[in-house]
Scaffold this active site. Sequence first.
Site, PDB file in Angstrom:
ATOM      1  N   ILE A   7       0.852  -1.191   0.000  1.00  0.00           N
ATOM      2  CA  ILE A   7       0.000   0.000   0.000  1.00  0.00           C
ATOM      3  C   ILE A   7       0.885   1.237   0.000  1.00  0.00           C
ATOM      4  O   ILE A   7       1.715   1.420   0.906  1.00  0.00           O
ATOM      5  CB  ILE A   7      -0.919   0.043   1.247  1.00  0.00           C
ATOM      6  N   ASP A  60       9.885   8.309  -1.425  1.00  0.00           N
ATOM      7  CA  ASP A  60       9.007   9.259  -2.089  1.00  0.00           C
ATOM      8  C   ASP A  60       8.667   8.708  -3.468  1.00  0.00           C
ATOM      9  O   ASP A  60       9.569   8.523  -4.297  1.00  0.00           O
ATOM     10  CB  ASP A  60       9.704  10.612  -2.201  1.00  0.00           C
ATOM     11  N   ASN A  87      -2.218   4.123  -3.756  1.00  0.00           N
ATOM     12  CA  ASN A  87      -3.034   5.101  -3.037  1.00  0.00           C
ATOM     13  C   ASN A  87      -2.380   6.476  -2.926  1.00  0.00           C
ATOM     14  O   ASN A  87      -3.073   7.485  -2.826  1.00  0.00           O
ATOM     15  CB  ASN A  87      -3.328   4.564  -1.627  1.00  0.00           C
ATOM     16  N   TYR A 153      -5.574  19.011 -11.005  1.00  0.00           N
ATOM     17  CA  TYR A 153      -5.859  17.842 -10.158  1.00  0.00           C
ATOM     18  C   TYR A 153      -6.802  16.890 -10.884  1.00  0.00           C
ATOM     19  O   TYR A 153      -6.564  15.673 -10.922  1.00  0.00           O
ATOM     20  CB  TYR A 153      -6.465  18.271  -8.820  1.00  0.00           C
ATOM     21  N   LYS A 157      -6.231  12.871 -12.188  1.00  0.00           N
ATOM     22  CA  LYS A 157      -7.107  11.747 -11.858  1.00  0.00           C
ATOM     23  C   LYS A 157      -7.790  11.176 -13.109  1.00  0.00           C
ATOM     24  O   LYS A 157      -8.089   9.978 -13.165  1.00  0.00           O
ATOM     25  CB  LYS A 157      -8.127  12.159 -10.801  1.00  0.00           C
ATOM     26  N   VAL A 186     -14.075  12.517   1.366  1.00  0.00           N
ATOM     27  CA  VAL A 186     -13.577  11.650   2.437  1.00  0.00           C
ATOM     28  C   VAL A 186     -12.821  12.524   3.428  1.00  0.00           C
ATOM     29  O   VAL A 186     -11.961  13.313   3.033  1.00  0.00           O
ATOM     30  CB  VAL A 186     -12.610  10.564   1.902  1.00  0.00           C
TER      31      VAL A 186
END
Length: 252
Positions: A7, A60, A87, A153, A157, A186
């Site tokens: 993850i 990183d 993620n 942004y 995505k 979220v």
Amino acid sequence: MRKIALITGATSGIGKATAIALASCGHNVIITGRRGERLEELAEEIKVKHKAEALPLAFDVRNNEEVVEAFKSLPDRWKSIDVLINNAGLAAGMDTIQDGKLEDWEQMIDTNVKGLLYVSKQVMPLMIERGEGHIVNISSVAGKETYPKGNVYCATKHAVEAITKGMRIDLNPYGIKVSEVCPGMVETEFSVVRLKDADANNKVYKGLKPLLAEDVAETIVFIVTRPKHVSIADVLIFPNSQASSTIAKREL
């Protein structure tokens, strides 16, 4: 035998919640992020509370040399990665395109797009060699819609969505599943980082109940624990108050 899940961005938010959720349901986890101290604390929590093995790797994702070195350092028994959760990601700034800051653009592109590719580049050959695996890319409603002052942004995505579809096609001959999870609001560090405001969550989510990181983690666990013949390609998940990227019912 426990499966292994890796993850990225596991120091907080969705990544941390997903690491805990996967450890709780039978996975050993490789947890990665930039904040090494947080990773060590999470690894200890997973070992003590959830009786799973956890390997912290601090690097990183924006730096391919760091990514490559981190994977070179993996002990052989950790290289059989069954699940990759891409993620790590962020939004930086909330400016119109003409007023956008170059450093914000580069940070988002380097993390959300290039970072995802750098990590996947290391994991995909391992999965191809074994003829199985599951990659889950964490995108956003911003990958489905473009909203005011979301410009770059949203572009990153949208790129994640295109990359996910491309992965699914190219990795199909090897039996590798590829999924995308697109959350709406979220409550994590997301808005704090984006707006550079410690009180951002109280403003952004005022009058509504957003999703929790655990809600998204639960969805991810469901996706990666389906039978081998079932592949969930794409999930868009909102809090009940939200209808789209810009429409939400607020009790003020």
